[in-house]
Design a protein around this motif. Structure first.
Motif, PDB file in Angstrom:
ATOM      1  N   GLU A   1      59.480  21.985  37.259  1.00 36.42           N
ATOM      2  CA  GLU A   1      58.759  21.963  35.986  1.00 36.42           C
ATOM      3  C   GLU A   1      57.970  23.257  35.880  1.00 36.42           C
ATOM      4  OE1 GLU A   1      56.536  18.495  34.648  1.00 36.42           O
ATOM      5  OE2 GLU A   1      57.451  17.394  36.307  1.00 36.42           O
ATOM      6  N   ARG A   2      57.798  23.727  34.653  1.00 33.10           N
ATOM      7  CA  ARG A   2      57.086  24.985  34.431  1.00 33.10           C
ATOM      8  C   ARG A   2      55.724  24.733  33.800  1.00 33.10           C
ATOM      9  NH1 ARG A   2      61.352  29.513  32.666  1.00 33.10           N
ATOM     10  NH2 ARG A   2      62.997  28.954  34.112  1.00 33.10           N
ATOM     11  N   VAL A   3      54.750  25.512  34.231  1.00 36.06           N
ATOM     12  CA  VAL A   3      53.409  25.470  33.660  1.00 36.06           C
ATOM     13  C   VAL A   3      53.076  26.894  33.220  1.00 36.06           C
ATOM     14  CG1 VAL A   3      50.967  25.067  34.131  1.00 36.06           C
ATOM     15  CG2 VAL A   3      52.692  23.557  35.122  1.00 36.06           C
ATOM     16  N   ASN A   4      52.659  27.055  31.971  1.00 36.45           N
ATOM     17  CA  ASN A   4      52.305  28.377  31.450  1.00 36.45           C
ATOM     18  C   ASN A   4      50.795  28.560  31.476  1.00 36.45           C
ATOM     19  OD1 ASN A   4      54.915  29.291  30.869  1.00 36.45           O
ATOM     20  ND2 ASN A   4      54.927  28.148  28.965  1.00 36.45           N
ATOM     21  N   LEU A   5      50.348  29.626  32.120  1.00 37.20           N
ATOM     22  CA  LEU A   5      48.942  30.001  32.173  1.00 37.20           C
ATOM     23  C   LEU A   5      48.740  31.116  31.153  1.00 37.20           C
ATOM     24  CD1 LEU A   5      46.328  29.440  33.896  1.00 37.20           C
ATOM     25  CD2 LEU A   5      46.949  31.475  35.191  1.00 37.20           C
ATOM     26  N   ALA A   6      47.909  30.860  30.154  1.00 35.58           N
ATOM     27  CA  ALA A   6      47.667  31.860  29.099  1.00 35.58           C
ATOM     28  C   ALA A   6      46.921  33.059  29.671  1.00 35.58           C
ATOM     29  CB  ALA A   6      46.868  31.229  27.960  1.00 35.58           C
ATOM     30  N   ALA A   7      47.047  34.183  28.983  1.00 32.97           N
ATOM     31  CA  ALA A   7      46.402  35.413  29.441  1.00 32.97           C
ATOM     32  C   ALA A   7      44.882  35.249  29.516  1.00 32.97           C
ATOM     33  CB  ALA A   7      46.764  36.570  28.513  1.00 32.97           C
ATOM     34  N   ASP A   8      44.280  34.537  28.555  1.00 31.92           N
ATOM     35  CA  ASP A   8      42.820  34.359  28.593  1.00 31.92           C
ATOM     36  C   ASP A   8      42.404  33.425  29.725  1.00 31.92           C
ATOM     37  OD1 ASP A   8      43.860  32.128  27.306  1.00 31.92           O
ATOM     38  OD2 ASP A   8      42.298  32.044  25.780  1.00 31.92           O
ATOM     39  N   GLU A   9      43.252  32.466  30.083  1.00 33.71           N
ATOM     40  CA  GLU A   9      42.957  31.596  31.224  1.00 33.71           C
ATOM     41  C   GLU A   9      43.027  32.394  32.525  1.00 33.71           C
ATOM     42  OE1 GLU A   9      44.652  27.347  29.515  1.00 33.71           O
ATOM     43  OE2 GLU A   9      46.059  28.771  30.416  1.00 33.71           O
ATOM     44  N   PHE A  10      44.028  33.253  32.641  1.00 40.19           N
ATOM     45  CA  PHE A  10      44.141  34.117  33.810  1.00 40.19           C
ATOM     46  C   PHE A  10      42.914  35.010  33.935  1.00 40.19           C
ATOM     47  CE2 PHE A  10      45.245  38.286  35.538  1.00 40.19           C
ATOM     48  CZ  PHE A  10      45.660  37.937  36.809  1.00 40.19           C
ATOM     49  N   GLU A  11      42.491  35.597  32.828  1.00 37.63           N
ATOM     50  CA  GLU A  11      41.334  36.503  32.839  1.00 37.63           C
ATOM     51  C   GLU A  11      40.058  35.764  33.219  1.00 37.63           C
ATOM     52  OE1 GLU A  11      39.400  40.333  32.035  1.00 37.63           O
ATOM     53  OE2 GLU A  11      41.297  39.599  32.817  1.00 37.63           O
ATOM     54  N   ALA A  12      39.858  34.560  32.698  1.00 38.37           N
ATOM     55  CA  ALA A  12      38.658  33.789  33.023  1.00 38.37           C
ATOM     56  C   ALA A  12      38.617  33.444  34.509  1.00 38.37           C
ATOM     57  CB  ALA A  12      38.605  32.516  32.182  1.00 38.37           C
ATOM     58  N   VAL A  13      39.735  32.994  35.061  1.00 39.76           N
ATOM     59  CA  VAL A  13      39.801  32.663  36.490  1.00 39.76           C
ATOM     60  C   VAL A  13      39.590  33.918  37.325  1.00 39.76           C
ATOM     61  CG1 VAL A  13      41.326  31.842  38.331  1.00 39.76           C
ATOM     62  CG2 VAL A  13      41.226  30.624  36.161  1.00 39.76           C
ATOM     63  N   ARG A  14      40.157  35.027  36.896  1.00 42.51           N
ATOM     64  CA  ARG A  14      40.021  36.294  37.626  1.00 42.51           C
ATOM     65  C   ARG A  14      38.562  36.740  37.675  1.00 42.51           C
ATOM     66  NH1 ARG A  14      39.901  41.852  36.968  1.00 42.51           N
ATOM     67  NH2 ARG A  14      39.631  41.678  34.721  1.00 42.51           N
ATOM     68  N   LEU A  15      37.891  36.702  36.535  1.00 41.10           N
ATOM     69  CA  LEU A  15      36.512  37.183  36.477  1.00 41.10           C
ATOM     70  C   LEU A  15      35.552  36.270  37.237  1.00 41.10           C
ATOM     71  CD1 LEU A  15      36.284  38.319  32.744  1.00 41.10           C
ATOM     72  CD2 LEU A  15      36.489  39.766  34.758  1.00 41.10           C
ATOM     73  N   VAL A  16      35.659  34.970  37.020  1.00 39.63           N
ATOM     74  CA  VAL A  16      34.689  34.033  37.598  1.00 39.63           C
ATOM     75  C   VAL A  16      35.006  33.717  39.061  1.00 39.63           C
ATOM     76  CG1 VAL A  16      33.703  31.714  37.412  1.00 39.63           C
ATOM     77  CG2 VAL A  16      34.128  33.052  35.352  1.00 39.63           C
ATOM     78  N   ASP A  17      36.245  33.368  39.354  1.00 35.93           N
ATOM     79  CA  ASP A  17      36.581  32.926  40.706  1.00 35.93           C
ATOM     80  C   ASP A  17      36.899  34.073  41.658  1.00 35.93           C
ATOM     81  OD1 ASP A  17      36.197  30.288  39.983  1.00 35.93           O
ATOM     82  OD2 ASP A  17      38.295  29.970  39.463  1.00 35.93           O
ATOM     83  N   PHE A  18      37.596  35.081  41.191  1.00 40.18           N
ATOM     84  CA  PHE A  18      37.981  36.181  42.078  1.00 40.18           C
ATOM     85  C   PHE A  18      36.871  37.217  42.203  1.00 40.18           C
ATOM     86  CE2 PHE A  18      40.168  40.224  42.973  1.00 40.18           C
ATOM     87  CZ  PHE A  18      40.732  39.904  44.195  1.00 40.18           C
ATOM     88  N   HIS A  19      36.310  37.640  41.068  1.00 41.09           N
ATOM     89  CA  HIS A  19      35.261  38.663  41.093  1.00 41.09           C
ATOM     90  C   HIS A  19      33.862  38.079  41.244  1.00 41.09           C
ATOM     91  CE1 HIS A  19      37.847  42.066  40.452  1.00 41.09           C
ATOM     92  NE2 HIS A  19      38.420  41.480  39.397  1.00 41.09           N
ATOM     93  N   GLY A  20      33.725  36.769  41.139  1.00 36.49           N
ATOM     94  CA  GLY A  20      32.430  36.125  41.360  1.00 36.49           C
ATOM     95  C   GLY A  20      31.405  36.338  40.257  1.00 36.49           C
ATOM     96  N   MET A  21      31.854  36.642  39.068  1.00 36.74           N
ATOM     97  CA  MET A  21      30.919  36.814  37.948  1.00 36.74           C
ATOM     98  C   MET A  21      30.342  35.473  37.523  1.00 36.74           C
ATOM     99  SD  MET A  21      32.529  39.386  35.161  1.00 36.74           S
ATOM    100  CE  MET A  21      32.972  41.055  35.541  1.00 36.74           C
ATOM    101  N   GLN A  22      29.116  35.504  37.026  1.00 39.10           N
ATOM    102  CA  GLN A  22      28.553  34.310  36.411  1.00 39.10           C
ATOM    103  C   GLN A  22      29.245  34.102  35.071  1.00 39.10           C
ATOM    104  OE1 GLN A  22      24.337  34.836  36.124  1.00 39.10           O
ATOM    105  NE2 GLN A  22      24.032  34.500  38.324  1.00 39.10           N
ATOM    106  N   GLN A  23      29.289  32.851  34.636  1.00 41.40           N
ATOM    107  CA  GLN A  23      30.010  32.540  33.395  1.00 41.40           C
ATOM    108  C   GLN A  23      29.435  33.286  32.199  1.00 41.40           C
ATOM    109  OE1 GLN A  23      30.635  28.393  32.620  1.00 41.40           O
ATOM    110  NE2 GLN A  23      31.672  28.054  34.570  1.00 41.40           N
ATOM    111  N   GLN A  24      28.130  33.439  32.141  1.00 38.20           N
ATOM    112  CA  GLN A  24      27.514  34.136  31.005  1.00 38.20           C
ATOM    113  C   GLN A  24      27.968  35.594  30.940  1.00 38.20           C
ATOM    114  OE1 GLN A  24      25.569  32.455  28.801  1.00 38.20           O
ATOM    115  NE2 GLN A  24      25.516  34.257  27.515  1.00 38.20           N
TER     116      GLN A  24
END
Length: 91
Positions: A30-53
């Motif tokens: 089965e395929r799951v599509n991750l949108a570009a904005d979802e990828f960017e949000a995960v990258r910034l918050v989880d990978f780079h450790g930015m605060q959500q604000q």
């Protein structure tokens, strides 16, 4: 009629556009599509450790919108890991 999506700033690009479990052909998964904005949000918050604000300002969205995008992206990533689905990242 839903409101049109506000354009979001996406700077990060994935090094690969798809991931799948090893040993299983793509046709069987089965395929799951991750949108570009979802990828960017995960990258910034989880990978780079930015605060959500801070990440929300970087993407030019509200903090609540970022939280919703992040929740959706995280769910899709976990779904692929737990259920053995193929992940495709939109460009």
């Amino acid at each position: 009629m839903p409101r049109p999506k506000i354009p979001r700033r996406v700077c990060g690009k994935p090094c690969s556009c798809s991931f799948k479990p090893s040993g299983i052909s793509l046709a069987q998964l089965e395929r799951v599509n991750l949108a570009a904005d979802e990828f960017e949000a995960v990258r910034l918050v989880d990978f780079h450790g930015m605060q959500q604000q801070v990440a929300a300002k970087h993407m030019v969205v509200s903090r609540q919108t970022l939280a919703n995008i992040l929740k959706s992206g995280r769910y899709k990533l976990v779904e692929c890991l737990l259920d053995g689905k193929a992940l495709f990242i939109d460009n």
